[in-house]
Design an enzyme around this catalytic site. Structure first.
Site, PDB file in Angstrom:
ATOM      1  N   GLU A 230       0.871  -1.175   0.000  1.00  0.00           N
ATOM      2  CA  GLU A 230       0.000   0.000   0.000  1.00  0.00           C
ATOM      3  C   GLU A 230       0.906   1.222   0.000  1.00  0.00           C
ATOM      4  OE1 GLU A 230      -3.135   0.022  -0.400  1.00  0.00           O
ATOM      5  OE2 GLU A 230      -3.564  -2.102  -0.135  1.00  0.00           O
ATOM      6  N   CYS A 264      -2.144   9.418   2.500  1.00  0.00           N
ATOM      7  CA  CYS A 264      -1.720   8.836   1.224  1.00  0.00           C
ATOM      8  C   CYS A 264      -2.712   9.102   0.101  1.00  0.00           C
ATOM      9  CB  CYS A 264      -1.471   7.342   1.377  1.00  0.00           C
ATOM     10  SG  CYS A 264      -2.920   6.410   1.941  1.00  0.00           S
TER      11      CYS A 264
END
Length: 476
Positions: A230, A264
């Site tokens: 991720e 993010c």
């Protein structure tokens, strides 16, 4: 190390860690032994762990909020919502659906197999390693843990040393609530992570930047260990003249400046047409002042950059354009003001890598086609956002770009939908999780075929082949 009296690995402080290499060996051995003993497989054990995790989050909420304030100056409301309640909701959703998500699934078989029956059984992978990041040091460590436990795995957790207060807290409280053998917490920095990666795990789940992700993947390749990465990237925003500008600005400002831009899937930069640049910049500036007042440094609701090094890195990006809003930096206070940059060149430093801070460039493009070309000329982002009321524009963005996820007239909140997968594509990551996708990630889907008594249609495929068999099976 195996304890002679119990026949299982010797305990080392109930899952807490030290910097000693021997301790890491022992912790990994404890987790492996817990899995091989079979105790992580029953649904009752899995439920107990998820329920205990939620108790920990509720009972330790004040300590969690305090650790987040220490590491990131994250206000208590933001901490409660994004780091505690979001994880509790994920665990509750998983508990409600645990039996359905983990039960055997029957599938069709070809008629030629006669009485045979087929099914898919989800089984745990084994002992998995989860490496968490510093920007959401509780949420992004525990969300994959939920899926790993629900799938019946033993887990070694590595919280980020860059958020030391949160790391120490997790090492302290998790062994008190969870199975202290099956769930191990290893603290430390690069050296400890490197030692962990020397072990052979059944899956590695890493959240962080692409550079370290490459190191994790290379280490995993030595033992053919599957990985979920991720990562991140520069998540673009398109705003056109059909959007309600003030509403779009409020949403973009919230998504960009929450957690001081250290998210993010935060908007990384905005693309819009030349006539909208100034009005949009004004609207985002108004929204930022409404949230944090005339001086965000004095606001209790505005966070801080994780450390001085990252503060200095962000300060170096401010010369990439004209600061329409903000532009102030206080390295000693780890403060970077909410900033909107205009007159930004596409090849400027701020447009090269993920910003990961409260700096928002607005870049003028001629129209949607140029915006799509601009996006496609860069690595695939983790998220893409569009503010428009036009169905045709939404379809163009969906069809002609590639990203981990897409949000229209919103940012970040796609993460709160457990039935949607969360993950990247290309350089923004590989694999996905949340909800049932987390259980799938941490499970092996075993194919099972059972032939029951009855005729054997496969007899035709075994020699010796008669003239009738040849006539039936050989064509042309």
């Amino acid at each position: 190390m195996i304890a002679e009296q119990t026949g299982r690995p010797a305990a080392v402080g109930g899952g807490a860690s030290t910097d000693a290499s021997a301790t890491i060996e022992q912790q990994v051995a404890l987790a492996r032994h817990a899995f091989s003993s079979g105790r992580t497989r029953p649904l009752a054990w899995r439920r107990h762990q998820l329920e205990a995790l939620n108790r920990m989050l509720s009972e330790c909420a004040p300590r969690i909020r305090g650790a987040l304030m220490t590491d990131l100056a994250k206000n208590e409301v933001e901490s409660q919502v994004t780091e505690i309640e979001s994880v509790i909701m994920e665990a509750r959703t998983t508990l409600r659906n645990l039996e359905r998500w983990t039960r055997d699934r029957k599938v069709r078989t070809p008629l030629v197999l006669g009485t045979a029956r087929a099914m898919i059984r989800r089984e745990p992978l084994g002992t998995v390693l989860i490496i968490g990041p510093w920007n959401y040091p509780i949420h992004l460590l525990l969300m994959p843990l939920i899926g790993a436990l629900a799938a019946g795995n033993a887990v070694v957790l590595k919280p980020s040393e860059v958020a030391p207060a949160c790391s120490a807290l997790m090492a302290d409280v998790l062994p008190r609530f969870l199975d202290a053998d099956a769930v191990q917490v290893v603290e430390g920095g690069v050296e400890e992570t490197t030692r962990l990666l020397e072990h052979s795990f059944d899956h590695i789940f890493y959240t962080g930047n692409g550079a370290v992700g490459s190191i994790v993947m290379a280490a995993a390749a030595r033992t053919l260990t599957p990985v979920t990465l991720e990562l991140g990237g520069k998540s673009p925003v398109w705003v056109d003249d059909s959007a309600q500008l003030d509403a779009a600005a409020r949403t973009i400002a919230w998504g960009k400046f929450s957690n001081c831009g250290q998210t993010c899937v935060a908007p990384d930069y905005v693309l819009t047409t030349p006539e909208l640049v100034e009005p949009l910049a004004q609207a985002i500036s108004r929204a930022a002042r409404q949230m944090y007042g005339p001086d965000a440094q004095e606001s209790h609701d505005y966070g801080r950059i994780i450390n001085a090094l990252h503060t200095e890195r962000l300060a170096g990006l401010l010369d990439s354009g004209r600061a329409f809003l903000g532009g102030d930096v206080d390295v000693a206070d780890r403060y970077v003001a909410p900033t909107v940059l205009l007159d930004v060149a596409p090849d400027s430093p701020v447009m090269q890598d993920e910003i990961f801070g409260p700096i928002l460039p607005i870049v003028a493009v001629a129209g949607l086609d140029d915006a799509i070309d601009f996006i496609n000329a860069r690595p695939k982002p983790l998220a893409l956002y569009g503010f428009t009321t036009r169905d045709a524009v939404r379809e163009q963005l969906l069809r002609r770009t590639s990203s981990g996820g897409v949000g229209f007239n919103l940012v970040i909140t796609q993460l709160g939908v457990p039935s949607l997968p969360f993950g990247g594509v290309g350089g923004s990551g590989m694999g996905r999780y949340h909800g049932e996708f987390s259980v799938t990630t941490f499970s092996h889907e075993k194919a099972v075929l059972h032939k029951r008594p009855g005729t054997d249609p496969m007899a035709l495929a075994r020699p010796p082949f008669s003239w009738l068999t040849r006539k039936l099976l050989v064509r042309g």
